[in-house]
Design a protein around this motif. Structure first.
Motif, PDB file in Angstrom:
ATOM      1  N   ASN A  42      -0.889 -10.458  12.499  1.00 28.76           N
ATOM      2  CA  ASN A  42      -1.261  -9.237  13.226  1.00 28.76           C
ATOM      3  C   ASN A  42      -0.016  -8.242  12.666  1.00 28.76           C
ATOM      4  O   ASN A  42       0.429  -7.322  13.496  1.00 28.76           O
ATOM      5  CB  ASN A  42      -1.144  -9.365  14.586  1.00 28.76           C
ATOM      6  CG  ASN A  42      -2.450 -10.037  15.022  1.00 28.76           C
ATOM      7  OD1 ASN A  42      -3.390  -9.885  14.741  1.00 28.76           O
ATOM      8  ND2 ASN A  42      -2.204 -10.841  16.316  1.00 28.76           N
ATOM      9  N   GLY A  43       0.264  -8.272  11.423  1.00 29.04           N
ATOM     10  CA  GLY A  43       1.040  -7.153  10.769  1.00 29.04           C
ATOM     11  C   GLY A  43       0.349  -6.185  10.148  1.00 29.04           C
ATOM     12  O   GLY A  43      -0.999  -5.936  10.414  1.00 29.04           O
ATOM     13  N   THR A  44       0.842  -5.430   9.281  1.00 25.52           N
ATOM     14  CA  THR A  44       0.249  -4.247   8.712  1.00 25.52           C
ATOM     15  C   THR A  44      -1.095  -4.605   7.892  1.00 25.52           C
ATOM     16  O   THR A  44      -2.060  -4.145   8.114  1.00 25.52           O
ATOM     17  CB  THR A  44       1.132  -3.232   7.901  1.00 25.52           C
ATOM     18  OG1 THR A  44       2.381  -2.794   8.688  1.00 25.52           O
ATOM     19  CG2 THR A  44       0.454  -2.137   7.279  1.00 25.52           C
ATOM     20  N   SER A  45      -0.893  -5.621   7.056  1.00 28.72           N
ATOM     21  CA  SER A  45      -1.751  -6.223   6.220  1.00 28.72           C
ATOM     22  C   SER A  45      -3.174  -6.851   7.014  1.00 28.72           C
ATOM     23  O   SER A  45      -4.148  -6.895   6.591  1.00 28.72           O
ATOM     24  CB  SER A  45      -1.326  -7.167   5.213  1.00 28.72           C
ATOM     25  OG  SER A  45      -0.400  -6.745   4.362  1.00 28.72           O
ATOM     26  N   GLU A  47      -4.119  -5.203   9.710  1.00 30.53           N
ATOM     27  CA  GLU A  47      -4.728  -4.097  10.379  1.00 30.53           C
ATOM     28  C   GLU A  47      -4.739  -4.196  11.894  1.00 30.53           C
ATOM     29  O   GLU A  47      -5.466  -3.903  12.605  1.00 30.53           O
ATOM     30  CB  GLU A  47      -6.201  -4.033   9.964  1.00 30.53           C
ATOM     31  CG  GLU A  47      -6.484  -3.841   8.568  1.00 30.53           C
ATOM     32  CD  GLU A  47      -7.878  -3.831   8.099  1.00 30.53           C
ATOM     33  OE1 GLU A  47      -8.627  -3.007   8.429  1.00 30.53           O
ATOM     34  OE2 GLU A  47      -8.363  -4.778   7.374  1.00 30.53           O
ATOM     35  N   PHE A  48      -3.381  -4.466  12.447  1.00 27.77           N
ATOM     36  CA  PHE A  48      -3.096  -4.472  13.739  1.00 27.77           C
ATOM     37  C   PHE A  48      -3.466  -3.397  14.238  1.00 27.77           C
ATOM     38  O   PHE A  48      -4.042  -3.394  15.619  1.00 27.77           O
ATOM     39  CB  PHE A  48      -1.629  -5.049  13.839  1.00 27.77           C
ATOM     40  CG  PHE A  48      -0.600  -3.773  13.932  1.00 27.77           C
ATOM     41  CD1 PHE A  48      -0.347  -3.365  15.113  1.00 27.77           C
ATOM     42  CD2 PHE A  48      -0.079  -3.647  12.429  1.00 27.77           C
ATOM     43  CE1 PHE A  48       0.555  -2.040  14.944  1.00 27.77           C
ATOM     44  CE2 PHE A  48       0.916  -2.644  12.654  1.00 27.77           C
ATOM     45  CZ  PHE A  48       1.140  -1.945  13.866  1.00 27.77           C
ATOM     46  N   ALA A  49      -3.092  -2.171  13.691  1.00 29.62           N
ATOM     47  CA  ALA A  49      -3.478  -0.951  14.247  1.00 29.62           C
ATOM     48  C   ALA A  49      -4.964  -0.529  14.801  1.00 29.62           C
ATOM     49  O   ALA A  49      -5.240   0.321  15.728  1.00 29.62           O
ATOM     50  CB  ALA A  49      -2.517   0.214  13.780  1.00 29.62           C
ATOM     51  N   GLY A  50      -5.728  -1.452  14.108  1.00 31.93           N
ATOM     52  CA  GLY A  50      -7.184  -1.158  14.089  1.00 31.93           C
ATOM     53  C   GLY A  50      -7.933  -2.362  14.963  1.00 31.93           C
ATOM     54  O   GLY A  50      -9.054  -2.329  15.259  1.00 31.93           O
ATOM     55  N   LEU A  51      -6.863  -3.047  15.606  1.00 32.12           N
ATOM     56  CA  LEU A  51      -7.422  -4.230  16.307  1.00 32.12           C
ATOM     57  C   LEU A  51      -7.084  -3.945  18.006  1.00 32.12           C
ATOM     58  O   LEU A  51      -5.932  -3.450  18.228  1.00 32.12           O
ATOM     59  CB  LEU A  51      -6.625  -5.543  16.237  1.00 32.12           C
ATOM     60  CG  LEU A  51      -6.892  -6.098  14.671  1.00 32.12           C
ATOM     61  CD1 LEU A  51      -6.132  -7.167  14.407  1.00 32.12           C
ATOM     62  CD2 LEU A  51      -8.479  -6.236  14.201  1.00 32.12           C
ATOM     63  N   VAL A 267     -12.827  -3.288   5.622  1.00 36.80           N
ATOM     64  CA  VAL A 267     -11.889  -2.745   6.376  1.00 36.80           C
ATOM     65  C   VAL A 267     -12.365  -1.965   7.465  1.00 36.80           C
ATOM     66  O   VAL A 267     -13.482  -1.595   7.532  1.00 36.80           O
ATOM     67  CB  VAL A 267     -11.038  -2.225   5.336  1.00 36.80           C
ATOM     68  CG1 VAL A 267     -10.298  -3.033   4.361  1.00 36.80           C
ATOM     69  CG2 VAL A 267     -11.491  -0.690   4.792  1.00 36.80           C
ATOM     70  N   ARG A 268     -11.405  -1.725   8.332  1.00 35.40           N
ATOM     71  CA  ARG A 268     -11.989  -0.760   9.449  1.00 35.40           C
ATOM     72  C   ARG A 268     -11.268   0.627   9.218  1.00 35.40           C
ATOM     73  O   ARG A 268     -10.214   0.980   8.636  1.00 35.40           O
ATOM     74  CB  ARG A 268     -11.192  -1.428  11.002  1.00 35.40           C
ATOM     75  CG  ARG A 268     -12.059  -2.510  11.420  1.00 35.40           C
ATOM     76  CD  ARG A 268     -11.723  -2.977  12.797  1.00 35.40           C
ATOM     77  NE  ARG A 268     -12.487  -3.727  13.295  1.00 35.40           N
ATOM     78  CZ  ARG A 268     -12.414  -4.664  14.370  1.00 35.40           C
ATOM     79  NH1 ARG A 268     -11.112  -4.230  15.197  1.00 35.40           N
ATOM     80  NH2 ARG A 268     -13.102  -5.408  14.851  1.00 35.40           N
ATOM     81  N   ALA A 269     -12.026   1.708   9.660  1.00 29.70           N
ATOM     82  CA  ALA A 269     -11.843   3.058   9.631  1.00 29.70           C
ATOM     83  C   ALA A 269     -10.328   3.107  10.396  1.00 29.70           C
ATOM     84  O   ALA A 269     -10.345   2.557  11.228  1.00 29.70           O
ATOM     85  CB  ALA A 269     -12.926   4.029  10.115  1.00 29.70           C
ATOM     86  N   PRO A 270      -9.274   4.003   9.815  1.00 32.20           N
ATOM     87  CA  PRO A 270      -9.735   5.159   8.601  1.00 32.20           C
ATOM     88  C   PRO A 270      -9.571   4.588   7.241  1.00 32.20           C
ATOM     89  O   PRO A 270      -9.622   5.185   6.319  1.00 32.20           O
ATOM     90  CB  PRO A 270      -8.525   6.030   9.097  1.00 32.20           C
ATOM     91  CG  PRO A 270      -7.437   5.247   9.733  1.00 32.20           C
ATOM     92  CD  PRO A 270      -8.031   4.298  10.360  1.00 32.20           C
ATOM     93  N   LEU A 271      -9.258   3.315   7.259  1.00 30.61           N
ATOM     94  CA  LEU A 271      -9.351   2.680   5.890  1.00 30.61           C
ATOM     95  C   LEU A 271     -10.797   2.687   5.224  1.00 30.61           C
ATOM     96  O   LEU A 271     -11.632   2.810   5.809  1.00 30.61           O
ATOM     97  CB  LEU A 271      -8.630   1.257   5.897  1.00 30.61           C
ATOM     98  CG  LEU A 271      -7.236   1.176   6.458  1.00 30.61           C
ATOM     99  CD1 LEU A 271      -6.705  -0.409   6.494  1.00 30.61           C
ATOM    100  CD2 LEU A 271      -6.262   1.892   5.637  1.00 30.61           C
ATOM    101  N   VAL A 272     -10.528   2.602   3.880  1.00 35.47           N
ATOM    102  CA  VAL A 272     -11.887   2.637   3.019  1.00 35.47           C
ATOM    103  C   VAL A 272     -11.835   1.409   2.021  1.00 35.47           C
ATOM    104  O   VAL A 272     -10.665   1.202   1.548  1.00 35.47           O
ATOM    105  CB  VAL A 272     -11.931   4.086   2.175  1.00 35.47           C
ATOM    106  CG1 VAL A 272     -13.315   3.881   1.220  1.00 35.47           C
ATOM    107  CG2 VAL A 272     -11.898   5.179   3.081  1.00 35.47           C
ATOM    108  N   GLY A 273     -12.753   0.795   2.046  1.00 32.86           N
ATOM    109  CA  GLY A 273     -12.882  -0.663   1.075  1.00 32.86           C
ATOM    110  C   GLY A 273     -13.184  -0.143  -0.251  1.00 32.86           C
ATOM    111  O   GLY A 273     -13.327   1.099  -0.718  1.00 32.86           O
ATOM    112  N   VAL A 274     -13.249  -1.106  -1.169  1.00 31.76           N
ATOM    113  CA  VAL A 274     -13.297  -0.977  -2.405  1.00 31.76           C
ATOM    114  C   VAL A 274     -14.767  -0.619  -2.873  1.00 31.76           C
ATOM    115  O   VAL A 274     -15.684  -1.112  -1.990  1.00 31.76           O
ATOM    116  CB  VAL A 274     -13.098  -2.225  -3.335  1.00 31.76           C
ATOM    117  CG1 VAL A 274     -11.632  -2.400  -3.183  1.00 31.76           C
ATOM    118  CG2 VAL A 274     -13.900  -3.358  -2.835  1.00 31.76           C
ATOM    119  N   ASP A 275     -15.054   0.103  -3.963  1.00 31.80           N
ATOM    120  CA  ASP A 275     -16.582   0.423  -4.214  1.00 31.80           C
ATOM    121  C   ASP A 275     -16.845  -0.704  -5.462  1.00 31.80           C
ATOM    122  O   ASP A 275     -15.882  -1.516  -5.805  1.00 31.80           O
ATOM    123  CB  ASP A 275     -16.717   1.718  -4.774  1.00 31.80           C
ATOM    124  CG  ASP A 275     -15.799   2.247  -5.915  1.00 31.80           C
ATOM    125  OD1 ASP A 275     -15.633   1.402  -6.620  1.00 31.80           O
ATOM    126  OD2 ASP A 275     -15.556   3.213  -6.123  1.00 31.80           O
TER     127      ASP A 275
END
Length: 303
Positions: A42-45, A47-51, A267-275
């Motif tokens: 549950n660190g930055t990697s 995505e704790f802020a989106g959980l 990934v969860r918004a506001p992040l964007v995954g790879v194309d």
């Protein structure tokens, strides 16, 4: 208690948006096979802020049930009461906790940041680490604050420093030598002995965790040639990640999917995954360069 190479665990998501616990188990097994002994959950990697708080509890409980090594639970939040509630839950499932500096109220007075940590951690018996990541929080945790807290709280055992200023990282150590100082800088792994630091925490490097494990082991053993050789391989991986302009999380998920077919890249918004083009580039990097180097590393270790 904590290994010199710590991996911050990714949180995979199903197409429905729910956490993919089966994929999480596969990722933990990949880390274990790479020689990782300590994970940060549950660190930055992750995505704790989106959980949600419930999702964070579920991820921690799952990791504890699937991981035989050391588990550090990140329990940071903006409200002191939420930190304390998460720490009470972590006491049943983790070996230590990490707490990031308060965020949103950026550039808070140093005295306020110190008070936040003091209030949050009073009565917490688990070993804990201060988590410094000023780029995201807007609130650096100074070495002076850490030194004062360490003098008051014997359960404060270390710092997870992602500030990328190695002068500050060294000041944490000189201010309180008993603390373990772990830096969130993949390029610093080979220099641990030189810097007088204790280890690295990597999120983006998790899919190729054999590299930080080997680098830190060589660095601690004062095998400079080996450490530098494997650091060059790791740096090539990191250079590609930076050149692509992706978030570390999106890149790491694409890399994990290369090693674990079917691992979700969402990934969860506001992040964007790879194309698709980015996915292909990450896959080529791993298959043509990074993974052959890891295979060579494993072959050398068997000789």
């Amino acid at each position: 208690m904590v290994d010199s190479a710590v991996v911050a665990v990714l949180t995979p998501f199903q197409a429905s948006g729910r956490i993919d616990f089966a994929a999480l188990t596969d990722y933990l097994r990949l880390l274990a096979s790479a020689g990782v002994g300590t994970i940060l959950v549950n660190g930055t990697s992750g995505e704790f802020a989106g959980l949600t708080a419930g999702e964070r509890r579920g991820v921690l409980e799952h990791c504890r049930s699937e991981w035989a090594g050391t588990v550090i639970a990140h329990v940071g939040a903006t409200a002191v009461a939420d930190v304390r509630a998460a720490a009470r839950h972590a006491a049943e499932h983790a070996d230590a906790v990490a707490v990031i500096a308060p965020y949103f109220f950026a550039e808070a007075p140093e005295s306020g940041i110190e008070q936040f940590f003091r209030q949050a951690m009073t009565g917490v018996e688990l070993p804990w680490l201060v988590y410094n990541f000023p780029r995201h929080t807007g609130n650096p945790v100074s070495p002076a604050v850490v030194t004062r807290l360490a003098g008051e709280f014997p359960q404060l055992v270390g710092v997870k420093d992602s500030g990328k200023d190695l002068t500050v990282a060294r000041a944490y150590k000189t201010g309180c030598p008993r603390l373990s100082v772990l830096v969130g800088d993949d390029r610093a792994a080979a220099r641990l002995a030189e810097l007088g630091l204790d280890g690295v925490v990597t999120g983006a490097g998790g899919p190729v965790a054999e590299l930080p494990v080997a680098i830190t082991a060589a660095a601690i053993a004062d095998d400079e040639a080996s450490a530098n050789g494997w650091q060059r391989v790791f740096d090539t991986y990191s250079d590609t990640r930076k050149a692509m302009g992706l978030s570390d999380i999106a890149f790491a998920k694409a890399a994990a999917a290369t090693r674990l077919p079917g691992f979700p890249r969402r990934v969860r918004a506001p992040l964007v995954g790879v194309d698709e083009q980015q996915r292909t580039r990450v896959e080529r990097l791993l298959r043509n360069q990074t993974l052959p180097a890891i295979d060579a590393l494993r072959a050398d270790s068997r000789q």
